[in-house]
Motif scaffolding. Structure first.
Motif, PDB file in Angstrom:
ATOM      1  N   GLN A 129       2.008  10.508   0.751  1.00 18.71           N
ATOM      2  CA  GLN A 129       2.719   9.464   1.491  1.00 18.71           C
ATOM      3  C   GLN A 129       3.628  10.028   2.583  1.00 18.71           C
ATOM      4  N   ASP A 130       4.288  11.166   2.289  1.00 20.39           N
ATOM      5  CA  ASP A 130       5.205  11.728   3.294  1.00 20.39           C
ATOM      6  C   ASP A 130       4.462  12.123   4.559  1.00 20.39           C
ATOM      7  N   ALA A 131       3.293  12.734   4.364  1.00 22.12           N
ATOM      8  CA  ALA A 131       2.523  13.190   5.532  1.00 22.12           C
ATOM      9  C   ALA A 131       2.038  11.985   6.347  1.00 22.12           C
ATOM     10  N   VAL A 132       1.637  10.907   5.661  1.00 15.78           N
ATOM     11  CA  VAL A 132       1.211   9.708   6.391  1.00 15.78           C
ATOM     12  C   VAL A 132       2.413   9.113   7.127  1.00 15.78           C
ATOM     13  N   ARG A 133       3.561   9.120   6.477  1.00 20.82           N
ATOM     14  CA  ARG A 133       4.791   8.570   7.077  1.00 20.82           C
ATOM     15  C   ARG A 133       5.141   9.306   8.376  1.00 20.82           C
ATOM     16  N   LYS A 134       4.903  10.615   8.381  1.00 24.46           N
ATOM     17  CA  LYS A 134       5.186  11.379   9.609  1.00 24.46           C
ATOM     18  C   LYS A 134       4.261  10.953  10.742  1.00 24.46           C
ATOM     19  N   PRO A 179       4.824   6.127  11.108  1.00 28.22           N
ATOM     20  CA  PRO A 179       5.999   5.715  10.340  1.00 28.22           C
ATOM     21  C   PRO A 179       6.177   4.211  10.225  1.00 28.22           C
ATOM     22  N   PHE A 180       5.480   3.441  11.063  1.00 33.27           N
ATOM     23  CA  PHE A 180       5.734   2.004  11.128  1.00 33.27           C
ATOM     24  C   PHE A 180       4.889   1.194  10.150  1.00 33.27           C
ATOM     25  N   LEU A 181       4.139   1.841   9.267  1.00 32.77           N
ATOM     26  CA  LEU A 181       3.347   1.080   8.293  1.00 32.77           C
ATOM     27  C   LEU A 181       4.258   0.501   7.211  1.00 32.77           C
ATOM     28  N   ASP A 182       3.768  -0.518   6.505  1.00 32.69           N
ATOM     29  CA  ASP A 182       4.548  -1.138   5.431  1.00 32.69           C
ATOM     30  C   ASP A 182       4.278  -0.379   4.126  1.00 32.69           C
ATOM     31  N   PHE A 183       4.944   0.770   3.973  1.00 34.48           N
ATOM     32  CA  PHE A 183       4.667   1.650   2.826  1.00 34.48           C
ATOM     33  C   PHE A 183       4.998   0.995   1.498  1.00 34.48           C
ATOM     34  N   GLY A 184       6.010   0.135   1.527  1.00 33.62           N
ATOM     35  CA  GLY A 184       6.466  -0.438   0.256  1.00 33.62           C
ATOM     36  C   GLY A 184       5.890  -1.814  -0.024  1.00 33.62           C
ATOM     37  N   ASN A 185       4.822  -2.177   0.659  1.00 37.39           N
ATOM     38  CA  ASN A 185       4.218  -3.495   0.441  1.00 37.39           C
ATOM     39  C   ASN A 185       4.024  -3.734  -1.064  1.00 37.39           C
ATOM     40  N   GLY A 186       4.543  -4.869  -1.575  1.00 30.68           N
ATOM     41  CA  GLY A 186       4.552  -5.116  -3.010  1.00 30.68           C
ATOM     42  C   GLY A 186       3.153  -5.099  -3.613  1.00 30.68           C
ATOM     43  N   ILE A 201       1.374   1.908   0.209  1.00 31.69           N
ATOM     44  CA  ILE A 201       0.556   2.988   0.783  1.00 31.69           C
ATOM     45  C   ILE A 201       0.949   4.294   0.116  1.00 31.69           C
ATOM     46  N   ARG A 202       0.011   4.939  -0.547  1.00 26.65           N
ATOM     47  CA  ARG A 202       0.307   6.175  -1.284  1.00 26.65           C
ATOM     48  C   ARG A 202      -0.072   7.416  -0.502  1.00 26.65           C
ATOM     49  N   GLY A 203      -0.993   7.292   0.477  1.00 22.46           N
ATOM     50  CA  GLY A 203      -1.433   8.457   1.244  1.00 22.46           C
ATOM     51  C   GLY A 203      -2.683   8.111   2.019  1.00 22.46           C
ATOM     52  N   GLY A 204      -3.407   9.141   2.442  1.00 25.81           N
ATOM     53  CA  GLY A 204      -4.605   8.857   3.234  1.00 25.81           C
ATOM     54  C   GLY A 204      -5.541  10.042   3.316  1.00 25.81           C
ATOM     55  N   LEU A 205      -6.762   9.764   3.702  1.00 27.81           N
ATOM     56  CA  LEU A 205      -7.748  10.815   3.987  1.00 27.81           C
ATOM     57  C   LEU A 205      -7.904  10.863   5.501  1.00 27.81           C
ATOM     58  N   LEU A 206      -7.614  12.045   6.054  1.00 29.86           N
ATOM     59  CA  LEU A 206      -7.592  12.181   7.513  1.00 29.86           C
ATOM     60  C   LEU A 206      -8.754  13.037   7.985  1.00 29.86           C
ATOM     61  N   GLN A 207      -9.496  12.529   8.958  1.00 31.13           N
ATOM     62  CA  GLN A 207     -10.444  13.391   9.679  1.00 31.13           C
ATOM     63  C   GLN A 207      -9.926  13.521  11.107  1.00 31.13           C
TER      64      GLN A 207
END
Ligand SMILES: Cc1cc2nc3c(=O)[nH]c(=O)nc-3n(C[C@H](O)[C@H](O)[C@H](O)COP(=O)(O)OP(=O)(O)OC[C@H]3O[C@@H](n4cnc5c(N)ncnc54)[C@H](O)[C@@H]3O)c2cc1C
Length: 419
Positions: A152-157, A160-167, A171-177
């Motif tokens: 999650q921290d890496a995605v946040r960097k 940053p404007f995503l709704d990470f805490g959406n009930g 968002i826990r993280g992501g797969l990046l290509q």
């Protein structure tokens, strides 16, 4: 002297003489009586096939027959995302070949297709989804394809404007290509058309194929709105119209057509510098160079050949967007449109001969065929020229549904509307 090759020098020269020396990017050819190969469909796949047929395999006398205009089909209607983040062995080598071809495409075509490797980030929202993404990323890396699992921290960097805490969908993280990204869609059609035309391919617009001509059970040509045209081989690359055009030759395909919609907002300042996809619904978004947010979602559920969608899917897509990044809620949508998807039974494409001698098929791209364009063209050209599949496309057989060799990337089973 007319400006033929695009370069900084030709741009400067034309700037000095009022842009009077540019040549049309391709000839508006009239159909000849006969060709060695006719490609039906002037979308990305048909045009790329024509280029590689002549350039790589030395086939002469090629025509691309397009019922409308170049760029009017899905090649000019998609959301421009390119990536090779697949998991199954049938898919990874093919889509990676395509991505490697995108990386060199602009030099190859001498055309600015705005290839932008800005990264494609798939978000995960649960432990189970993280494990599935880790598995896909590992499969990619085993095939030499880049993939990074982010917390999650890496995605946040990155975003940053995503709704990470959406009930409901945290968002826990992501797969990046990182090598994935976007390519300007209609420039791909124009670039391929220009390059194929330069090598003598006839690009015939406003020429709809209405039927097929047979002799002794073999295809010998097509009937069109501009008259009959003979051909030794005919390749179909008509995307959403595949089942209808194949039916004219008496062929029933394992394909259903559905509409998919895309949306563009008013221009805003630079906001999203990668492609983000929502993992808990169907929503993907990027930002164009003009500043508009470009996004889309799932197909409309019903079968259709109409290039327009309906409101329930608009609502569904906007709900996905709001769950992911609520701050886009006040941006105005400027345009939206639909394209017809050739959904196959397992969600994977078909590049194969048909049971009819002389008739070849390129179809079943679902809503992911844009990213495949260069490799699809190369592999279809290989098949048409050599009568044998290119090794990267060998699994994309028409009979795989009968033989039990489905390539079901999503694991949805034989339900085209779910792939
Ligand atoms: C809204 C939307 C979003 C999408 N997003 C993505 C994405 O982000 N990434 C991705 O990889 N893919 C995406 N796709 C899918 C992708 O656009 C298609 O899979 C791909 O473009 C299909 O191949 P094509 O370019 O050859 O098709 P097309 O451009 O549709 O070409 C087929 C051509 O055949 C012509 N034709 C049909 N019938 C006849 C006939 N009888 N005679 C002559 N010509 C005929 C049509 O006029 C058309 O021009 C998206 C599609 C849509 C609609």
């Amino acid at each position: 002297m007319a400006s033929d090759r695009y370069s900084i020098f030709s741009v400067l020269r034309e700037a000095l003489r009022g842009h009077t020396g540019w040549k049309p990017a391709w000839r508006d050819a009239d159909p000849k009586a006969e060709y060695d190969v006719i490609i039906v469909g002037g979308g990305g796949h048909g045009l790329a096939t024509a280029l590689y047929l002549t350039k790589v395999f030395g086939v002469d006398r090629i025509a691309v027959l397009e019922k409308g205009w170049i760029g009017g089909g899905n090649v000019g209607r998609n959301t421009t995302i390119v990536r090779s983040n697949y998991m199954l062995p049938g898919n990874i080598p093919f889509y990676e070949l395509a991505l490697q071809m995108w990386e060199k495409l602009e030099q190859e075509l001498n055309y600015n297709a705005m290839v932008s490797q800005r990264g494609v980030l798939n978000l995960y929202h649960s432990d189970g989804q993280r494990d599935a993404f880790a598995r896909r990323g590992n499969a990619m890396r085993l095939h030499g394809v880049d993939a990074e699992l982010l917390d999650q921290d890496a995605v946040r960097k990155m975003v940053p404007f995503l709704d990470f805490g959406n009930g409901r969908f945290p968002i826990r993280g992501g797969l990046l290509q990182r090598r994935g990204g976007t390519v300007r869609h209609d420039a791909v059609a124009w670039g391929y058309a220009r390059a194929a035309d330069r090598l003598g391919v006839d690009i015939v617009q406003n020429c709809e194929v209405k039927g097929f001509r047979f002799e002794g059970g073999k295809i010998v040509g097509v009937d069109t709105t501009r008259g009959p045209i003979g051909a030794r081989k005919v390749g179909l690359a008509v995307a959403g119209s595949s089942s209808r055009v194949a039916a004219m030759a008496g062929l029933r395909l394992p394909i259903e057509s559905h509409v998919l919609q895309a949306f563009v907002t008013e221009s805003i300042k630079p906001f999203i510098d990668c492609v983000v996809t929502f993992g808990a619904g169907h929503f993907y978004i990027s930002q164009s160079d003009k500043g508009g947010l470009v996004f889309g979602g799932d197909i409309d559920g019903y079968n259709t050949y109409a290039q327009r969608g309906n409101l329930p899917v608009v609502e569904d897509v906007c709900e996905g967007g709001m769950a992911l990044m609520p701050r886009i809620g006040r941006v105005r949508v400027l345009r939206h449109w639909g394209g017809i998807m050739d959904m196959s039974m397992d969600g994977s494409p078909i590049i194969d001969r048909t049971p009819i001698p002389g008739l070849y098929l390129n179809a079943g791209w679902c809503y992911g065929g844009f990213k495949a364009t260069p490799a699809s063209g190369l592999c279809f050209a290989h098949l048409l020229a050599r009568d044998a599949p290119h090794e990267a496309a060998a699994p994309y057989r028409l009979d795989r549904f009968a033989t039990g060799h489905a390539i079901d990337e999503k694991g949805m089973g034989p339900h085209p509307n779910l792939h």
